[in-house]
Design an enzyme around this catalytic site. Structure first.
Site, PDB file in Angstrom:
ATOM      1  N   HIS A  76      -7.079  -6.091  -8.845  1.00 27.31           N
ATOM      2  CA  HIS A  76      -7.478  -6.036  -7.436  1.00 27.31           C
ATOM      3  C   HIS A  76      -8.028  -7.383  -6.995  1.00 27.31           C
ATOM      4  O   HIS A  76      -8.854  -7.984  -7.698  1.00 27.31           O
ATOM      5  CB  HIS A  76      -8.553  -4.964  -7.232  1.00 27.31           C
ATOM      6  CG  HIS A  76      -9.128  -4.941  -5.839  1.00 27.31           C
ATOM      7  ND1 HIS A  76     -10.413  -5.372  -5.552  1.00 27.31           N
ATOM      8  CD2 HIS A  76      -8.575  -4.571  -4.651  1.00 27.31           C
ATOM      9  CE1 HIS A  76     -10.625  -5.236  -4.255  1.00 27.31           C
ATOM     10  NE2 HIS A  76      -9.539  -4.760  -3.685  1.00 27.31           N
ATOM     11  N   SER A  77      -7.569  -7.898  -5.855  1.00 23.61           N
ATOM     12  CA  SER A  77      -8.116  -9.104  -5.248  1.00 23.61           C
ATOM     13  C   SER A  77      -8.065 -10.282  -6.238  1.00 23.61           C
ATOM     14  O   SER A  77      -6.984 -10.656  -6.705  1.00 23.61           O
ATOM     15  CB  SER A  77      -9.538  -8.803  -4.764  1.00 23.61           C
ATOM     16  OG  SER A  77      -9.999  -9.770  -3.855  1.00 23.61           O
ATOM     17  N   TYR A  78      -9.219 -10.884  -6.572  1.00 23.99           N
ATOM     18  CA  TYR A  78      -9.267 -11.943  -7.581  1.00 23.99           C
ATOM     19  C   TYR A  78      -8.649 -11.482  -8.901  1.00 23.99           C
ATOM     20  O   TYR A  78      -8.096 -12.291  -9.664  1.00 23.99           O
ATOM     21  CB  TYR A  78     -10.724 -12.367  -7.799  1.00 23.99           C
ATOM     22  CG  TYR A  78     -11.013 -13.107  -9.087  1.00 23.99           C
ATOM     23  CD1 TYR A  78     -10.592 -14.432  -9.262  1.00 23.99           C
ATOM     24  CD2 TYR A  78     -11.715 -12.489 -10.117  1.00 23.99           C
ATOM     25  CE1 TYR A  78     -10.872 -15.108 -10.452  1.00 23.99           C
ATOM     26  CE2 TYR A  78     -12.006 -13.162 -11.299  1.00 23.99           C
ATOM     27  CZ  TYR A  78     -11.579 -14.472 -11.466  1.00 23.99           C
ATOM     28  OH  TYR A  78     -11.849 -15.138 -12.637  1.00 23.99           O
ATOM     29  N   GLY A  80      -5.940 -10.266  -9.388  1.00 29.49           N
ATOM     30  CA  GLY A  80      -4.543 -10.666  -9.465  1.00 29.49           C
ATOM     31  C   GLY A  80      -4.367 -11.972 -10.212  1.00 29.49           C
ATOM     32  O   GLY A  80      -3.363 -12.182 -10.916  1.00 29.49           O
ATOM     33  N   HIS A 219     -10.008  -3.470   2.310  1.00 29.08           N
ATOM     34  CA  HIS A 219      -9.610  -4.216   1.113  1.00 29.08           C
ATOM     35  C   HIS A 219      -9.990  -3.510  -0.188  1.00 29.08           C
ATOM     36  O   HIS A 219      -9.230  -3.526  -1.152  1.00 29.08           O
ATOM     37  CB  HIS A 219     -10.261  -5.612   1.163  1.00 29.08           C
ATOM     38  CG  HIS A 219      -9.942  -6.484  -0.008  1.00 29.08           C
ATOM     39  ND1 HIS A 219      -8.652  -6.754  -0.417  1.00 29.08           N
ATOM     40  CD2 HIS A 219     -10.764  -7.172  -0.857  1.00 29.08           C
ATOM     41  CE1 HIS A 219      -8.682  -7.577  -1.469  1.00 29.08           C
ATOM     42  NE2 HIS A 219      -9.948  -7.828  -1.756  1.00 29.08           N
TER      43      HIS A 219
END
Length: 239
Positions: A76-78, A80, A219
């Site tokens: 998720h988010s960072y 990735g 998000h």
């Protein structure tokens, strides 16, 4: 039964996947949600040495010591950034990659390169603690920054969000096994609000291959829409 390894984003910890993990486990799947060094319940380990490469090593170690194979690796988010590095280092243990409203980096990119304006905006509000520059500092209602609106969810997050070492966001990703990495099937679960900011060609390719799910929420979709996320992850396992 599938095996999922769920990697969180900046300022979070494995705790953020609790609602999704419960649903996946109830369906009989094996789920691991490690917390990266220096955040969450491991925030006491924050130091100047905590960076993207260390976080990649954190998750590679989970795959090794838990002897996990054919893993559905979710970031998720960072996260990735992290899962891309993990798949590069341990391609033989990863069966599928899932980018959960996440950064989609290529070799040599940092999170600043991928999501510069958003990440840069957090830096002036950070602070140096014991020699570590921390951003995404917790504050009452900080979950709103991640698109969370429910008061109960916000209160739950208030007790758990932590600062995140800035060095993780500026360190470039180094890939050394790209042929094996990019051979791993990739799936994308994205928020409607961020879809327009993503690589159009990447999204079109994923859509055409049936590897794109869109969820109309904030998000932190694993908190705001855990059922929709779990359903999408079930579909990934069934492919």
């Amino acid at each position: 039964m599938a095996t999922y390894v769920l990697v969180h984003g900046g300022g979070h910890g494995g705790w953020c996947y609790q609602p999704v993990a419960r649903l996946l486990r109830a369906a009989g799947h094996e789920v691991h949600a490690p917390t990266l060094t220096g955040v969450g319940e491991r925030s006491h380990l924050a130091s100047p040495t905590v960076d993207l490469e260390l976080h990649i090593q954190d998750v590679v170690a989970v795959l090794h010591y838990e002897d996990l194979r054919d893993v559905i690796l979710v970031g998720h988010s960072y996260g990735g950034m992290v899962i891309t590095g993990v798949a590069d280092r341990a391609a033989d243990r990863v069966g599928r990659l899932v980018y959960l409203d996440a950064a989609n980096p290529v070799n040599g990119q940092s999170l600043l390169d991928v999501a510069g304006p958003i990440i840069e905006a957090t830096r002036p509000h950070g602070q140096v603690v014991d020699g570590v520059e921390l951003v995404l500092l917790p504050a009452p209602g900080a979950g709103a920054f991640y698109g969370v609106t429910d008061p109960a969810d916000l209160a739950w997050m208030d007790d758990r969000l932590t600062g995140h070492p800035w060095r993780c966001f500026e360190q470039p990703l180094t890939l050394t096994n790209e042929e094996a990495l990019w051979a791993i099937p990739q799936y994308h679960i994205v928020c409607t609000s961020t879809l327009a900011t993503r690589d159009a060609e990447l999204m079109e390719t994923a859509h055409a291959a049936g590897r794109l799910w869109e969820i109309d929420t904030g998000h932190d979709l694993m908190i705001t829409e855990p059922r929709a996320v779990a359903d999408a992850l079930h579909e990934v396992a069934a492919v």
